[in-house]
Design a protein around this motif. Sequence first.
Motif, PDB file in Angstrom:
ATOM      1  N   ARG A   1       0.834  -1.210   0.000  1.00  0.00           N
ATOM      2  CA  ARG A   1       0.000   0.000   0.000  1.00  0.00           C
ATOM      3  C   ARG A   1       0.867   1.259   0.000  1.00  0.00           C
ATOM      4  O   ARG A   1       0.629   2.196  -0.776  1.00  0.00           O
ATOM      5  N   ILE A   2       1.898   1.270   0.831  1.00  0.00           N
ATOM      6  CA  ILE A   2       2.770   2.440   0.911  1.00  0.00           C
ATOM      7  C   ILE A   2       3.562   2.612  -0.385  1.00  0.00           C
ATOM      8  O   ILE A   2       3.747   3.736  -0.876  1.00  0.00           O
ATOM      9  N   LYS A   3       4.007   1.509  -0.964  1.00  0.00           N
ATOM     10  CA  LYS A   3       4.760   1.586  -2.218  1.00  0.00           C
ATOM     11  C   LYS A   3       3.898   2.128  -3.354  1.00  0.00           C
ATOM     12  O   LYS A   3       4.404   2.853  -4.230  1.00  0.00           O
ATOM     13  N   SER A   4       2.621   1.788  -3.342  1.00  0.00           N
ATOM     14  CA  SER A   4       1.727   2.309  -4.378  1.00  0.00           C
ATOM     15  C   SER A   4       1.562   3.827  -4.233  1.00  0.00           C
ATOM     16  O   SER A   4       1.493   4.547  -5.234  1.00  0.00           O
ATOM     17  N   ILE A   5       1.529   4.305  -2.992  1.00  0.00           N
ATOM     18  CA  ILE A   5       1.434   5.755  -2.743  1.00  0.00           C
ATOM     19  C   ILE A   5       2.717   6.453  -3.202  1.00  0.00           C
ATOM     20  O   ILE A   5       2.670   7.527  -3.817  1.00  0.00           O
ATOM     21  N   ILE A   6       3.852   5.809  -2.915  1.00  0.00           N
ATOM     22  CA  ILE A   6       5.140   6.372  -3.330  1.00  0.00           C
ATOM     23  C   ILE A   6       5.204   6.474  -4.851  1.00  0.00           C
ATOM     24  O   ILE A   6       5.676   7.466  -5.411  1.00  0.00           O
ATOM     25  N   ALA A   7       4.712   5.424  -5.539  1.00  0.00           N
ATOM     26  CA  ALA A   7       4.738   5.415  -7.001  1.00  0.00           C
ATOM     27  C   ALA A   7       3.830   6.496  -7.579  1.00  0.00           C
ATOM     28  O   ALA A   7       4.191   7.161  -8.568  1.00  0.00           O
ATOM     29  N   GLU A   8       2.680   6.706  -6.964  1.00  0.00           N
ATOM     30  CA  GLU A   8       1.746   7.734  -7.432  1.00  0.00           C
ATOM     31  C   GLU A   8       2.334   9.131  -7.298  1.00  0.00           C
ATOM     32  O   GLU A   8       2.086  10.004  -8.124  1.00  0.00           O
ATOM     33  N   GLN A   9       3.112   9.331  -6.245  1.00  0.00           N
ATOM     34  CA  GLN A   9       3.692  10.655  -5.990  1.00  0.00           C
ATOM     35  C   GLN A   9       5.106  10.793  -6.551  1.00  0.00           C
ATOM     36  O   GLN A   9       5.785  11.784  -6.288  1.00  0.00           O
ATOM     37  N   SER A  10       5.537   9.766  -7.285  1.00  0.00           N
ATOM     38  CA  SER A  10       6.867   9.775  -7.934  1.00  0.00           C
ATOM     39  C   SER A  10       7.994   9.995  -6.926  1.00  0.00           C
ATOM     40  O   SER A  10       8.935  10.751  -7.164  1.00  0.00           O
ATOM     41  N   LEU A  11       7.895   9.335  -5.793  1.00  0.00           N
ATOM     42  CA  LEU A  11       8.939   9.412  -4.767  1.00  0.00           C
ATOM     43  C   LEU A  11       9.799   8.156  -4.811  1.00  0.00           C
ATOM     44  O   LEU A  11       9.392   7.124  -5.322  1.00  0.00           O
ATOM     45  N   LYS A  12      11.001   8.257  -4.264  1.00  0.00           N
ATOM     46  CA  LYS A  12      11.877   7.087  -4.191  1.00  0.00           C
ATOM     47  C   LYS A  12      11.551   6.241  -2.970  1.00  0.00           C
ATOM     48  O   LYS A  12      11.535   5.025  -3.030  1.00  0.00           O
ATOM     49  N   THR A  13      11.326   6.888  -1.852  1.00  0.00           N
ATOM     50  CA  THR A  13      10.978   6.201  -0.613  1.00  0.00           C
ATOM     51  C   THR A  13      10.356   7.213   0.331  1.00  0.00           C
ATOM     52  O   THR A  13      10.186   8.384  -0.032  1.00  0.00           O
ATOM     53  N   CYS A  14      10.001   6.756   1.541  1.00  0.00           N
ATOM     54  CA  CYS A  14       9.468   7.674   2.536  1.00  0.00           C
ATOM     55  C   CYS A  14       9.770   7.122   3.929  1.00  0.00           C
ATOM     56  O   CYS A  14      10.071   5.938   4.083  1.00  0.00           O
ATOM     57  N   LYS A  15       9.677   7.972   4.935  1.00  0.00           N
ATOM     58  CA  LYS A  15      10.003   7.561   6.298  1.00  0.00           C
ATOM     59  C   LYS A  15       9.079   6.452   6.787  1.00  0.00           C
ATOM     60  O   LYS A  15       9.481   5.577   7.546  1.00  0.00           O
ATOM     61  N   ARG A  16       7.821   6.508   6.353  1.00  0.00           N
ATOM     62  CA  ARG A  16       6.863   5.504   6.809  1.00  0.00           C
ATOM     63  C   ARG A  16       7.275   4.104   6.354  1.00  0.00           C
ATOM     64  O   ARG A  16       7.157   3.130   7.105  1.00  0.00           O
ATOM     65  N   LEU A  17       7.775   3.992   5.110  1.00  0.00           N
ATOM     66  CA  LEU A  17       8.207   2.698   4.592  1.00  0.00           C
ATOM     67  C   LEU A  17       9.448   2.214   5.334  1.00  0.00           C
ATOM     68  O   LEU A  17       9.568   1.022   5.644  1.00  0.00           O
ATOM     69  N   VAL A  18      10.357   3.124   5.636  1.00  0.00           N
ATOM     70  CA  VAL A  18      11.571   2.769   6.381  1.00  0.00           C
ATOM     71  C   VAL A  18      11.203   2.256   7.766  1.00  0.00           C
ATOM     72  O   VAL A  18      11.723   1.237   8.236  1.00  0.00           O
ATOM     73  N   ARG A  19      10.294   2.963   8.439  1.00  0.00           N
ATOM     74  CA  ARG A  19       9.869   2.551   9.779  1.00  0.00           C
ATOM     75  C   ARG A  19       9.206   1.175   9.739  1.00  0.00           C
ATOM     76  O   ARG A  19       9.431   0.339  10.621  1.00  0.00           O
ATOM     77  N   LEU A  20       8.383   0.938   8.714  1.00  0.00           N
ATOM     78  CA  LEU A  20       7.691  -0.339   8.593  1.00  0.00           C
ATOM     79  C   LEU A  20       8.685  -1.474   8.360  1.00  0.00           C
ATOM     80  O   LEU A  20       8.537  -2.565   8.935  1.00  0.00           O
ATOM     81  N   THR A  21       9.696  -1.230   7.532  1.00  0.00           N
ATOM     82  CA  THR A  21      10.715  -2.247   7.249  1.00  0.00           C
ATOM     83  C   THR A  21      11.472  -2.621   8.521  1.00  0.00           C
ATOM     84  O   THR A  21      11.712  -3.800   8.796  1.00  0.00           O
ATOM     85  N   VAL A  22      11.860  -1.617   9.292  1.00  0.00           N
ATOM     86  CA  VAL A  22      12.579  -1.859  10.551  1.00  0.00           C
ATOM     87  C   VAL A  22      11.689  -2.605  11.543  1.00  0.00           C
ATOM     88  O   VAL A  22      12.132  -3.533  12.227  1.00  0.00           O
ATOM     89  N   LYS A  23      10.417  -2.211  11.595  1.00  0.00           N
ATOM     90  CA  LYS A  23       9.473  -2.852  12.512  1.00  0.00           C
ATOM     91  C   LYS A  23       9.291  -4.327  12.172  1.00  0.00           C
ATOM     92  O   LYS A  23       9.265  -5.183  13.064  1.00  0.00           O
ATOM     93  N   GLU A  24       9.168  -4.636  10.882  1.00  0.00           N
ATOM     94  CA  GLU A  24       9.009  -6.032  10.462  1.00  0.00           C
ATOM     95  C   GLU A  24      10.250  -6.851  10.808  1.00  0.00           C
ATOM     96  O   GLU A  24      10.155  -7.961  11.337  1.00  0.00           O
ATOM     97  N   ARG A  25      11.418  -6.299  10.507  1.00  0.00           N
ATOM     98  CA  ARG A  25      12.664  -7.015  10.786  1.00  0.00           C
ATOM     99  C   ARG A  25      12.807  -7.313  12.276  1.00  0.00           C
ATOM    100  O   ARG A  25      13.163  -8.427  12.672  1.00  0.00           O
ATOM    101  N   ASN A  26      12.511  -6.338  13.111  1.00  0.00           N
ATOM    102  CA  ASN A  26      12.639  -6.524  14.557  1.00  0.00           C
ATOM    103  C   ASN A  26      11.622  -7.527  15.089  1.00  0.00           C
ATOM    104  O   ASN A  26      11.923  -8.327  15.984  1.00  0.00           O
ATOM    105  N   TYR A  27      10.402  -7.487  14.545  1.00  0.00           N
ATOM    106  CA  TYR A  27       9.353  -8.407  14.997  1.00  0.00           C
ATOM    107  C   TYR A  27       9.737  -9.852  14.679  1.00  0.00           C
ATOM    108  O   TYR A  27       9.641 -10.736  15.538  1.00  0.00           O
TER     109      TYR A  27
END
Length: 289
Positions: free
Chosen positions: A117-143
Amino acid sequence: MRLSLSKQTKQYLKERRGIGSTFLWVELSKTLPLDAMQVKEVEIVPHDIYGKRFYVLHLIYKKEVNPEMSKEDKAMAIDLGVRNLATVVIEGEKQPLIFDGKILVSKLRWFAKETARIKSIIAEQSLKTCKRLVRLTVKERNYVKDYIHKISRWIIDLAKRRGVSRIIIGELNKNITKIDIGDRVNQQLHRIPYRKLVKMIEYKAEELGIKVEQIDESYTSQKCSVCGVIKKSNRKYRGLYICSNCGAVINADVNGARNILFKVVPSPERGRDSGLGNPRRVSFKALLS
């Protein structure tokens, strides 16, 4: 711990920070066996999260194996799966244990959907990444790391209490990421870090002098652990194994774990009843208690 600094680091600290120190002091955790440990390697790794940089110290040290553990030359077999993350059968004991992986599967599914879902938002706004995606990635890895750490610790503590001297695990398929068993199960299977779980079991077992080995698990899911007949159709839906030859009705994962056990404990006198009792499920909440 006092760490020496490189020439470039010293120059940077002096010019940019006004610090003339030639050493870096790091306070170590009191839980470490500081008197007995032999430090082999130290690594400082930078991380950028939430727009801020911090550093993590990786400390690799040598630890003596505990030779005083009381072992009874018993074997433990582990069959790894998806819903039943780890099914354990111990030689000479009737009751098998199943470590429930449903919570992990459900959580990984949520992480996958939220990431998409976050990646689709990033693609729509033509962004490379965002803090929310970084936080989610770290959260998943730690869990995931915390989850498999607790399961591996529970397994090793169980082996210690039962006097197990060796742990046998069904060898992971080298091409496990290429297995195709349906989109939904594929997503679950490929996101579970089986190899990391095995590594955690290995190094924790080594501390207690318990041997861990992986063996070929070919036909362990198709073979009847009671009479030995091999028939693919005997494995029914919902993880049930019904032997068309002897009529045995067994949980399919327990049947697989028993077959793994019998590959190293071939004598029927020693292991014929191992794991034939009603399996006990161990939830993630139970691991916390």
